[in-house]
Design a protein around this motif. Structure first.
Motif, mmCIF file in Angstrom:
data_model
loop_
_atom_site.group_PDB
_atom_site.id
_atom_site.type_symbol
_atom_site.label_atom_id
_atom_site.label_comp_id
_atom_site.label_asym_id
_atom_site.label_seq_id
_atom_site.Cartn_x
_atom_site.Cartn_y
_atom_site.Cartn_z
ATOM 1 N N LEU A 183 0.831 -1.206 0.000
ATOM 2 C CA LEU A 183 0.000 0.000 0.000
ATOM 3 C C LEU A 183 0.866 1.257 0.000
ATOM 4 O O LEU A 183 1.826 1.357 0.754
ATOM 5 C CB LEU A 183 -0.902 0.015 1.239
ATOM 6 C CG LEU A 183 -1.937 -1.096 1.358
ATOM 7 C CD1 LEU A 183 -2.636 -1.005 2.708
ATOM 8 C CD2 LEU A 183 -2.965 -1.012 0.223
ATOM 9 N N ASP A 187 -2.918 5.175 -0.861
ATOM 10 C CA ASP A 187 -3.861 4.071 -0.656
ATOM 11 C C ASP A 187 -4.376 4.060 0.779
ATOM 12 O O ASP A 187 -5.586 3.963 1.026
ATOM 13 C CB ASP A 187 -3.177 2.718 -0.933
ATOM 14 C CG ASP A 187 -2.826 2.509 -2.392
ATOM 15 O OD1 ASP A 187 -3.510 3.079 -3.263
ATOM 16 O OD2 ASP A 187 -1.850 1.773 -2.646
ATOM 17 N N HIS A 191 -8.249 4.728 2.139
ATOM 18 C CA HIS A 191 -8.982 3.731 2.925
ATOM 19 C C HIS A 191 -9.381 4.281 4.298
ATOM 20 O O HIS A 191 -10.518 4.091 4.748
ATOM 21 C CB HIS A 191 -8.135 2.469 3.097
ATOM 22 C CG HIS A 191 -7.928 1.700 1.824
ATOM 23 N ND1 HIS A 191 -8.933 1.469 0.917
ATOM 24 C CD2 HIS A 191 -6.816 1.091 1.316
ATOM 25 C CE1 HIS A 191 -8.463 0.760 -0.101
ATOM 26 N NE2 HIS A 191 -7.185 0.527 0.118
#
Length: 204
Positions: A183, A187, A191
């Protein structure tokens, strides 16, 4: 010395003296700890004299203070701009949540060093940092509270608790996040922001 190291050394030498000192201090504090690093080692790594350092920083703890202070100031500037946008509050909260993750990941060493060594600072500097962090949290909290007043966010949990919950997760990034992993910072930011906003939506 590899070609990459030579390029890095040249790049550092071309930077302003304060930045060279901060980069050297960040690396050494991360490797050896704040207490295990001397001023002489910092100036040697930065390629400057002690006189040059004391022109910009009065002491080693001034370096420690600035390592985190510059990150916090940058994050606060970003948050103020995001909070003042003419956009729905949920969009602004999502953008602010993503931004603090991305900027924390990008400056992970600075943040880790600071929280590990904050007790080394003078009381005045500790109070100054806490006041600036409190200002940041209050701006974020006010956006959450606005969303609650508008019915966009659930209001059965206080905005203060939401902020403490979210930033508790932010402050633990360094315990599990590794640059170069699956990640990216973007990212993780996306999230985390999606999870926060989804958790704030009123129940149907």
């Amino acid at each position: 010395m590899t070609r990459a190291q030579r390029v890095a050394d040249t790049d550092t030498a071309n930077r302003p003296v304060p930045e060279r000192l901060l980069r050297a201090a960040t690396r050494l504090f991360a490797e050896r700890g704040y207490e295990g690093t001397s001023v002489q080692e910092v100036v040697a790594a930065a390629g400057v004299t002690k006189g040059a350092m004391y022109h910009y920083f009065g002491s080693k703890d001034d370096l420690l203070y600035e390592i985190y202070g510059r990150v916090l100031r940058m994050q606060t500037e970003h948050l103020v701009r995001i909070a003042s946008r003419d956009a729905p509050v949920a969009e602004r909260v999502r953008a602010a949540a993503a931004d603090v993750i991305v900027t924390s990941v990008a400056n992970l060493d600075d943040t880790v060093i600071f929280f590990r060594s904050i007790h080394q600072l003078s009381e005045d500097k500790q109070r100054a940092v806490r006041a600036e962090r409190r200002r940041y949290h209050e701006i974020f909290r006010d956006m959450v509270a606005q969303g609650q007043r508008e019915g966009v966010f659930r209001d059965d949990v206080s905005a203060d608790l939401v902020v403490n919950y979210f930033f508790g997760s932010v402050h633990h990034l360094s315990t599990w996040y590794h640059p170069g992993g699956a990640l990216t910072g973007e990212d993780v930011g996306r999230h985390f922001a999606d999870l926060l906003v989804a958790g704030l939506r009123p129940e149907a």
